[in-house]
Design an enzyme around this catalytic site. Structure first.
Site, PDB file in Angstrom:
ATOM      1  N   HIS A 146       0.828  -1.219   0.000  1.00 40.13           N
ATOM      2  CA  HIS A 146       0.000   0.000   0.000  1.00 40.13           C
ATOM      3  C   HIS A 146       0.864   1.271   0.000  1.00 40.13           C
ATOM      4  CE1 HIS A 146      -3.041  -2.910   1.029  1.00 40.13           C
ATOM      5  NE2 HIS A 146      -3.970  -2.041   1.280  1.00 40.13           N
ATOM      6  N   GLY A 199      -0.661  -2.719  -5.480  1.00 43.63           N
ATOM      7  CA  GLY A 199      -1.771  -3.644  -5.279  1.00 43.63           C
ATOM      8  C   GLY A 199      -3.092  -2.948  -4.985  1.00 43.63           C
ATOM      9  N   HIS A 200      -3.038  -1.738  -4.451  1.00 44.86           N
ATOM     10  CA  HIS A 200      -4.260  -1.003  -4.116  1.00 44.86           C
ATOM     11  C   HIS A 200      -4.321   0.297  -4.892  1.00 44.86           C
ATOM     12  CE1 HIS A 200      -7.672   0.618  -2.123  1.00 44.86           C
ATOM     13  NE2 HIS A 200      -7.628  -0.184  -1.075  1.00 44.86           N
ATOM     14  N   HIS A 261     -11.871  -6.808  -5.136  1.00 36.81           N
ATOM     15  CA  HIS A 261     -12.011  -5.901  -3.997  1.00 36.81           C
ATOM     16  C   HIS A 261     -12.715  -4.621  -4.464  1.00 36.81           C
ATOM     17  CE1 HIS A 261     -10.518  -3.029  -0.935  1.00 36.81           C
ATOM     18  NE2 HIS A 261     -10.413  -4.082  -0.145  1.00 36.81           N
ATOM     19  N   GLU A 313     -13.729  -8.707   0.652  1.00 41.06           N
ATOM     20  CA  GLU A 313     -14.302  -7.358   0.520  1.00 41.06           C
ATOM     21  C   GLU A 313     -14.641  -7.045  -0.939  1.00 41.06           C
ATOM     22  OE1 GLU A 313     -12.369  -4.911   4.053  1.00 41.06           O
ATOM     23  OE2 GLU A 313     -10.882  -5.280   2.508  1.00 41.06           O
ATOM     24  N   GLU A 329     -19.032  -1.956   1.956  1.00 38.95           N
ATOM     25  CA  GLU A 329     -18.135  -1.101   2.748  1.00 38.95           C
ATOM     26  C   GLU A 329     -18.373   0.380   2.478  1.00 38.95           C
ATOM     27  OE1 GLU A 329     -13.914  -1.913   2.348  1.00 38.95           O
ATOM     28  OE2 GLU A 329     -13.433  -0.022   3.354  1.00 38.95           O
ATOM     29  N   CYS A 331     -16.278   2.767   2.424  1.00 39.13           N
ATOM     30  CA  CYS A 331     -15.298   3.320   1.478  1.00 39.13           C
ATOM     31  C   CYS A 331     -15.684   3.019   0.032  1.00 39.13           C
ATOM     32  CB  CYS A 331     -13.896   2.772   1.751  1.00 39.13           C
ATOM     33  SG  CYS A 331     -13.090   3.508   3.176  1.00 39.13           S
ATOM     34  N   CYS A 406     -10.195   2.900   7.804  1.00 39.13           N
ATOM     35  CA  CYS A 406     -10.234   3.606   6.521  1.00 39.13           C
ATOM     36  C   CYS A 406     -11.502   4.430   6.335  1.00 39.13           C
ATOM     37  CB  CYS A 406     -10.088   2.616   5.374  1.00 39.13           C
ATOM     38  SG  CYS A 406     -11.212   1.206   5.445  1.00 39.13           S
ATOM     39  N   CYS A 407     -12.630   3.944   6.892  1.00 42.20           N
ATOM     40  CA  CYS A 407     -13.911   4.570   6.542  1.00 42.20           C
ATOM     41  C   CYS A 407     -14.167   5.931   7.214  1.00 42.20           C
ATOM     42  CB  CYS A 407     -15.058   3.621   6.836  1.00 42.20           C
ATOM     43  SG  CYS A 407     -14.972   2.041   5.961  1.00 42.20           S
TER      44      CYS A 407
END
Ligand SMILES: [Zn+2]
Length: 630
Positions: A146, A199-200, A261, A313, A329, A331, A406-407
């Site tokens: 990340h 990856g994200h 995801h 997710e 989620e 996010c 994160c949210c």
């Protein structure tokens, strides 16, 4: 040094071209008496200070301090990407400071910027997890590190601080640019990292936004390169989740459905639209449209939320949308909002505004408690009696914070800039997409909006043209859910009700959007809700809560009489609740499997409340989809 190519006071997402133009950050003021304005005020007074407190309480800011010897915390705390929570809170504070002065927030931005300046490596690298205890793994684990995701949020914070004119904005932008320059050097064509992606996804949209604010083309080129390289198997085949998990299974131009995801997929698509718009790449925009149709045709919950699988997710198969096991989620809902806003600006497509509204009032709004200090991470559409809510993966109530946080700061940054998403402008006029009491200042003139939306569908607009007598068009969105709209008393149809005239100060237009309660059913292939119906009114999804039923009537055991009228009436806190006729079929003690047939029912009065307000009175079962009485 290149210069900004968008207005210095631009809001979040500021494309330089497209069908519609966003208004500047300060152009729209939301009335705190309206629902959106009240959310924004709650965000400022409760959610944002809460996020700042939690960054301290959880050691997240200390992770950065210990890099420069300013904390004696023995080890890094939290998720390895926790720096992103600092960056998102910083971004939220920056947008909030553009709305109003706040000494404590300004101090937070100043102190955090100074800390980031001290922590940053001389070459521009900044990530407290790898700088602290894991230097040997820096850059070594692109699948899970990340690092570029965190860099993206740092960049977005800096863009916000710069556009909102905060005192620390110039310095934070310099921090972000040093890191971005390192990324260009390392990940750009011919760079030492070769062909690589994170990856994200997240860095893509951030780099385009940085390009828009700085005019420095290499940032845009790098974003385009990351989009082009994705889907070529560079991240390997993850043994647990497969390459679909991080959208590395197929290039975006070839992908046929949204997958993996959900947050990664949706952040990537926001970045794809940003790159497409700034580079004029129609093949990329075509891909985004195709994937939008996959997402919103087969993989979206009634609340606008995404992601049916907890394990990874992730999006499920088409029509795999179980309400009780919805991951949904927060996010991902915010990412969908960001993506749809970009699609709307790029194309002017009405359906994107419809999705903005749906996810805002339902999938996003649901995640925050009325006190602004408790949050859902997953947002199911049903909670069963006897639900095990002991794990934060699927709690029965909103929680003050999460181990993966994160949210909440993502909510804070969106709501702090919410006014920027309500209206747009073109040379021909002004377009209103989200209705909220407030004032919209545009180059054509100012539009004062008086409304009690979403509780009432009457919207009164009073225009003060910049140049009295100038001719332009006021375009008012007619939501897809609305089947009977009038403009100044005359029926109007289509996607936008348009008024073109030579405007004089004080000219008033009244839009009426009829919002009778209505029922919807799911697509026949959504097995999980077959035989059920949901109650809606206007943009709001409604739900039944156990607390509104007698103690001996479980929400799991009621059905809805579809042939009886549904009535709207006043509810708590100036809201509107719906009442309907239903039947009670007590099923306790019945065998798990038995020949077809249902226990005879007895009449029961059902009260449905707005889904976004559920779980604010007491914990208990809830359902959006109600079995139809047969
Ligand atoms: Zn999240």
């Amino acid at each position: 040094m290149s210069e900004t190519i968008v207005s210095a006071a631009a809001g979040p997402a500021a494309p330089t071209t497209g069908a519609l133009r966003p208004l500047g950050l300060g152009a729209v003021t939301l009335d705190p008496d309206g629902l959106l304005g009240a959310w924004q005020q709650r965000n400022a007074e409760a959610t944002l200070p809460h996020c700042v407190e939690q960054l301290e309480a959880t050691g997240t800011t200390d992770n950065l301090r210990r890099i420069v010897g300013e904390s004696d915390a023995p080890a890094f705390r939290g998720m390895w990407f926790a720096d992103s929570d600092v960056h998102k809170t910083l971004e939220a504070a920056a947008w909030e400071l553009a709305r109003r002065p706040d000494d404590r927030l300004a101090e937070f931005v100043e102190a955090t910027t100074a800390l980031l300046e001290r922590v940053q490596d001389p070459d521009g690298y900044l990530n407290s997890y790898f700088q602290g205890d894991h230097r040997d793994r820096q850059w070594a684990e692109p699948v899970w590190s990340h690092e570029l995701y965190c860099a993206g949020h740092l960049i977005q914070a800096a863009v916000a601080a710069s556009r909102s004119g905060t005192a620390a904005g110039t310095r934070l932008l310099a921090v972000a640019r040093r890191f971005a320059d390192l990324l260009v050097e390392r990940y750009g064509a011919g760079g030492s990292a070769g062909e690589a992606v994170c990856g994200h996804p997240e860095i893509e949209t951030a780099l385009v936004e940085l390009y828009r604010t700085t005019g420095h083309r290499p940032y845009l080129d790098l974003a385009a390169r990351f989009v082009d390289l994705r889907g070529r198997g560079l991240l390997g085949d993850d043994p647990k989740f497969g390459p679909q998990y991080y959208q590395d299974h197929a290039p975006v131009r070839e992908a046929t459905e949204v997958t993996g995801h959900a947050v990664r997929q949706l952040y990537l698509l926001a970045g794809v639209v940003d790159v497409a718009v700034e580079t004029g790449d129609t093949s990329l925009l075509d891909a985004a449209v195709r994937l939008w149709e996959s997402a919103f045709g087969t993989k979206t919950y009634l609340t606008g939320a995404h992601g049916s699988r907890h394990r990874d997710e992730a999006f499920g198969d088409p029509y795999e949308l179980p309400p009780d096991r919805a991951y949904a989620e927060t996010c991902a809902a915010i990412a969908s909002f960001s993506w749809n806003w970009r699609m709307l600006l790029a194309t002017g497509g009405h359906r994107y505004a419809d999705e903005l509204e749906r996810v805002l009032y339902n999938g996003i709004a649901c995640s925050t408690s009325l006190d602004g200090r408790h949050f859902f991470y997953s947002n199911p559409l049903q909670l069963r009696t006897g639900h095990d809510g002991s794990h934060e993966d699927a709690p029965s109530q909103r929680l003050p914070w999460y181990s993966c946080a994160c949210c909440p700061p993502n909510l804070a940054r969106l709501v702090a800039s919410l006014q920027a998403y309500t209206a747009t402008v073109t040379d021909a006029g002004v377009q209103l997409h989200l209705y909220a009491a407030g004032t919209i200042a545009t180059p054509h003139g100012t539009v004062a909006v008086a409304t009690d939306y979403p509780w009432d569908g009457r919207v009164t607009l009073t225009v003060t043209p910049s140049d009295p007598g100038s001719v332009w068009t006021l375009a008012l969105r007619i939501p897809g859910w609305c089947t009977a709209a009038t403009l100044d008393g005359a029926p109007v149809g289509g996607e936008y009700a348009e008024v073109t005239r030579a405007w004089q100060p004080g000219d008033t237009v009244v839009l009426e959007l009829a919002m009778p309660p209505r029922l919807v059913t799911g697509h026949p292939r959504v097995d999980a809700v077959r035989g059920c119906a949901a109650l809606l009114r206007g943009p709001l999804v409604y739900c039944l809560e156990q607390t509104d039923l007698p103690d001996d009537v479980l929400v799991d055991d009621v059905t809805l009489d579809l042939d009886a009228p549904v009535e709207a009436g006043p509810g708590d806190g100036a809201t509107v609740v719906l009442t309907a006729r239903g039947s009670h079929h007590p099923a306790g003690g019945a065998p798990l499997y038995a020949p077809p047939g249902r226990v005879a029912g007895t009449p029961v009065r059902l009260t449905a409340v707005p889904y976004f307000r559920w779980a604010n009175r007491e914990p208990g079962a809830m359902r959006v989809w109600i079995p139809a009485t047969t």
